[in-house]
Design a protein around this motif. Structure first.
Motif, mmCIF file in Angstrom:
data_model
loop_
_atom_site.group_PDB
_atom_site.id
_atom_site.type_symbol
_atom_site.label_atom_id
_atom_site.label_comp_id
_atom_site.label_asym_id
_atom_site.label_seq_id
_atom_site.Cartn_x
_atom_site.Cartn_y
_atom_site.Cartn_z
ATOM 1 N N LEU A 65 2.742 1.618 -3.504
ATOM 2 C CA LEU A 65 1.871 2.049 -4.604
ATOM 3 C C LEU A 65 1.383 3.482 -4.400
ATOM 4 O O LEU A 65 1.308 4.255 -5.365
ATOM 5 C CB LEU A 65 0.691 1.090 -4.771
ATOM 6 N N ALA A 66 1.071 3.865 -3.183
ATOM 7 C CA ALA A 66 0.666 5.248 -2.920
ATOM 8 C C ALA A 66 1.825 6.202 -3.227
ATOM 9 O O ALA A 66 1.623 7.260 -3.830
ATOM 10 C CB ALA A 66 0.208 5.408 -1.475
ATOM 11 N N GLY A 67 3.018 5.835 -2.844
ATOM 12 C CA GLY A 67 4.183 6.671 -3.079
ATOM 13 C C GLY A 67 4.517 6.855 -4.549
ATOM 14 O O GLY A 67 5.130 7.843 -4.939
ATOM 15 N N THR A 116 -10.829 6.023 -11.417
ATOM 16 C CA THR A 116 -10.733 6.849 -10.219
ATOM 17 C C THR A 116 -11.799 6.422 -9.230
ATOM 18 O O THR A 116 -12.875 6.005 -9.608
ATOM 19 C CB THR A 116 -10.921 8.348 -10.571
ATOM 20 N N ARG A 129 0.840 -1.215 0.000
ATOM 21 C CA ARG A 129 0.000 0.000 0.000
ATOM 22 C C ARG A 129 0.869 1.257 0.000
ATOM 23 O O ARG A 129 0.611 2.212 -0.743
ATOM 24 C CB ARG A 129 -0.909 0.014 1.222
ATOM 25 N N ALA A 130 1.888 1.273 0.841
ATOM 26 C CA ALA A 130 2.765 2.437 0.923
ATOM 27 C C ALA A 130 3.529 2.657 -0.379
ATOM 28 O O ALA A 130 3.658 3.786 -0.854
ATOM 29 C CB ALA A 130 3.737 2.283 2.095
ATOM 30 N N ASP A 136 2.105 6.801 -6.921
ATOM 31 C CA ASP A 136 0.856 7.216 -7.558
ATOM 32 C C ASP A 136 0.265 6.096 -8.431
ATOM 33 O O ASP A 136 -0.173 6.325 -9.560
ATOM 34 C CB ASP A 136 1.065 8.495 -8.377
ATOM 35 N N LEU A 185 -4.040 -1.222 -6.521
ATOM 36 C CA LEU A 185 -3.965 -1.754 -5.163
ATOM 37 C C LEU A 185 -4.797 -3.011 -4.936
ATOM 38 O O LEU A 185 -4.289 -3.990 -4.390
ATOM 39 C CB LEU A 185 -4.354 -0.685 -4.143
ATOM 40 N N SER A 196 -2.043 3.768 -6.947
ATOM 41 C CA SER A 196 -3.036 3.174 -6.052
ATOM 42 C C SER A 196 -4.156 2.455 -6.797
ATOM 43 O O SER A 196 -4.846 1.620 -6.217
ATOM 44 C CB SER A 196 -3.619 4.244 -5.137
ATOM 45 N N GLN A 197 -4.332 2.748 -8.067
ATOM 46 C CA GLN A 197 -5.375 2.073 -8.844
ATOM 47 C C GLN A 197 -5.101 0.579 -8.987
ATOM 48 O O GLN A 197 -6.015 -0.192 -9.263
ATOM 49 C CB GLN A 197 -5.496 2.703 -10.247
#
Length: 158
Positions: free
Chosen positions: A39-41, A157, A36-37, A43, A48, A45-46
């Motif tokens: 993929l968020a870092g 999104t 999670r960290a 960009d 995930l 997150s889609q």
């Protein structure tokens, strides 16, 4: 320990993280938190939901069928694709990752195991496995991997 190797090329960003996991039933949860960290870092997150499922199944497989530690590796391929790899010390490559057997079949409803790699094969865009080590004994264990990418219609999104 987590490591990263950022890309030199901005047009096709690639990066890789490796996480050493002990032989512990909590390893899959730790892998998910790390995923999670990462993929968020980046960009991404889609990816995930699918990536979390695939990483969980591969790490759980390493825990259940190996007696030692495992390594999770996350690698970005371009801006919209992720490769998830898991190394463990057990040299046995399960079907269908061994490429000698047919596709994974449906697991009977009453079975208490056997669905994890079926899910990986179903949700991953690509997957495979290979032995590690310098000889045919499999002393280096194995690596199972899979890839997930952005939906064909572009990013979704939430």
């Amino acid at each position: 320990m987590v490591t990263v190797a950022p890309s030199e090329c901005e047009a096709s960003p690639t990066w890789a993280y490796a996480l050493q996991l002990p032989h512990d039933p909590r390893a899959a949860r730790i892998a998910r938190v790390t995923l999670r960290a990462v993929l968020a870092g980046h960009d991404m997150s889609q990816l995930l939901d699918a990536a979390e499922l695939l990483a969980t199944e591969l790490v759980t497989n390493a825990y259940r069928y190996s007696n030692g530690p495992a390594t999770l590796r996350l690698r970005g391929v371009g801006r919209s694709r992720l490769r998830v790899s898991v190394w463990d010390a057990n040299p046995y490559i399960p079907p269908p990752f061994d490429k000698r057997s047919g596709p994974v079949g449906i697991v009977p409803a009453e079975a208490d195991r056997g669905r994890g790699l079926f899910l990986v094969c179903h949700y991953a865009e690509a997957w495979g496995g290979y032995p590690l080590g310098g000889d045919l004994s499999g002393a280096g264990g194995k690596l199972l991997w899979c890839e997930v990418g952005a939906p064909a219609g572009g990013w979704i999104t939430r």
